[in-house]
Write a protein that holds these residues in place. Sequence first.
Motif, short mmCIF file in Angstrom:
data_model
loop_
_atom_site.label_atom_id
_atom_site.label_comp_id
_atom_site.label_asym_id
_atom_site.label_seq_id
_atom_site.Cartn_x
_atom_site.Cartn_y
_atom_site.Cartn_z
N GLN A 24 0.89 -1.50 0.14
CA GLN A 24 -0.08 -0.33 -0.08
C GLN A 24 1.29 1.33 0.21
N ALA A 25 2.26 1.15 0.49
CA ALA A 25 3.01 2.00 0.22
C ALA A 25 3.55 3.06 -0.31
N SER A 26 3.55 3.95 -0.72
CA SER A 26 3.65 5.06 -2.45
C SER A 26 4.25 6.09 -2.43
N THR A 27 4.62 6.34 -1.68
CA THR A 27 5.25 8.20 -0.91
C THR A 27 6.61 7.10 0.38
N ALA A 28 7.87 8.16 -0.48
CA ALA A 28 9.19 7.92 0.85
C ALA A 28 9.01 8.59 1.66
N ASP A 29 9.75 7.72 2.44
CA ASP A 29 9.86 8.52 3.65
C ASP A 29 10.98 9.55 3.48
N ALA A 30 10.83 10.50 3.68
CA ALA A 30 11.14 12.35 3.92
C ALA A 30 12.65 12.20 4.27
N ALA A 31 12.66 10.87 5.01
CA ALA A 31 14.10 11.19 6.61
C ALA A 31 15.27 10.13 6.04
N ILE A 32 14.65 9.44 4.51
CA ILE A 32 15.60 8.43 3.55
C ILE A 32 15.80 9.22 2.63
N ASP A 140 8.10 2.26 12.06
CA ASP A 140 7.14 3.74 11.01
C ASP A 140 7.11 2.62 10.43
N ALA A 141 6.30 2.63 9.57
CA ALA A 141 5.68 1.88 8.30
C ALA A 141 6.47 2.23 7.83
N TYR A 142 7.25 0.83 6.08
CA TYR A 142 7.34 0.91 5.49
C TYR A 142 7.20 2.04 4.70
N ALA A 143 8.03 2.64 3.50
CA ALA A 143 7.89 3.39 2.03
C ALA A 143 8.31 2.92 0.95
N ALA A 144 7.94 3.16 0.00
CA ALA A 144 8.65 3.09 -0.87
C ALA A 144 10.00 4.08 -1.35
N VAL A 145 11.10 3.45 -2.07
CA VAL A 145 12.27 4.42 -2.16
C VAL A 145 12.85 4.17 -3.21
N GLY A 146 12.13 3.46 -4.13
CA GLY A 146 13.07 3.30 -5.48
C GLY A 146 13.04 1.98 -5.92
#
Length: 444
Positions: A24-32, A140-146
């Motif tokens: 469901q994740a679609s946005t990257a974690d801004a901290a990474i 935190d939940a995982y978020a897409a990063v690449g």
Amino acid sequence: MNTRNSLSPQRVALTAAMSLCLLQASTADAAITVSDSYHFLDNRSDNSVRIFAGVRQTIGALNVTPNPGSTPSAATQIIATQDGVHYTSLVYDPVTVAPNQYARSVGDGMLFFNAELGENVPYNPSTAGWSLFGRSDPTDAYAAVGTLPSIEGATVLPFVSNMRVSGSGEDMTFNWGVYEDSSHDSVRVQIWSLDYKPGDSISGDILFSRSFMAPDVSSFRIGDYADLGTLLSGDKMYSVEVSLIDRRDESAPVSNANILSRSRSFFDFMLLPEGAPDGVYLPSGGIDPTGDTVFKFTIERVTPDEIIFIDPLVAVGYDYAIGAGDPLIRAVLLPTGIGDSLYDIELWDGSAWVPFKTNVLGGEELVFDDDGVDRFRVLGIETTAGLDPANPLAFITGLRFAEEGRFTGTMTPLTEFVSPVPEPGVLVLIAAGLLGWCLTRRAS
């Protein structure tokens, strides 16, 4: 166990709830921040740098921040999914030339979490791309990063052979050849320190890396690179890696992100002292299925008219053997200046090692017979000689062959006296006592 490339249950046993979160994740974690990510087919030779040999897929990113190196308190985690089904975690794997790297190699037989089945299953590698997800905090939940591209169309590249060294100190030069059909378009040379890194990633450290956008590069001189000369010490052992690379885009530089396929050939060395023979052939080495260290040579052409010099590890003795179809060994030339320079030679009679000749003087060529032998054993190297058993250039041995051909033989070091015992195989010879030495060295 090679903890760098093995998957623990804790890393791969993702829960169904986490899998749903990933999908469901679609946005990257801004901290990474994740950049310079890569996915390529990787063919690795036997090696001492502690990475799995064989054909694998390598995935990762050269720059991930924050990480435990840039921020000691960082808890950044990166995982990868393929086909929306297989899940694995990347490992923080810093080296001198890539201090912010997260990476993983994957291959047959490894366990992966299967989201459809909700359990770990053996992975069947596909050529599809991977999606990366990350988080900077375990809560935190995982978020897409690449995303990583596929390796569809990638072919397995061959290893280099005829690796030999000449010169001393910074004049030391490596030369090699490519004798199999290959689609590579560039070459990379890397120098590894064999002072292994502690912790989760226990491989050697890549101290130096240079890439060449030409397929015919076949030599490398240490002194041509000022930054490399200052990194190397005469009393330490290193491994030189020569990679043949097929780029995704031949108009773009040789970067990990631009690699479609590569082969990696590893050869251990120390800086040669003055007076060492020129053109000494280097073996590749690693742990074979029996648990022993066996060094393997690939020399494309030997003739009865020349002596080739090979440089195995130093111990109290060595077993030398030809490979399948190789010409027989007619004579040996052993080094001088090692203890009393006297050696004992044994030959294999089909069931046991038997004495052939004692007190063979180093520096004098010993002929077995005109037909040659397929293996022989050298004993009598005194431990009091004080030679470093990890130095691959301290017992340079000359071989003369009975006829022209290709040499793909092996050398197995012996680290304690070995009484004649039955041989378990035709070509691979057992080095008694070596496994304990290897385990001790790997734990350091």
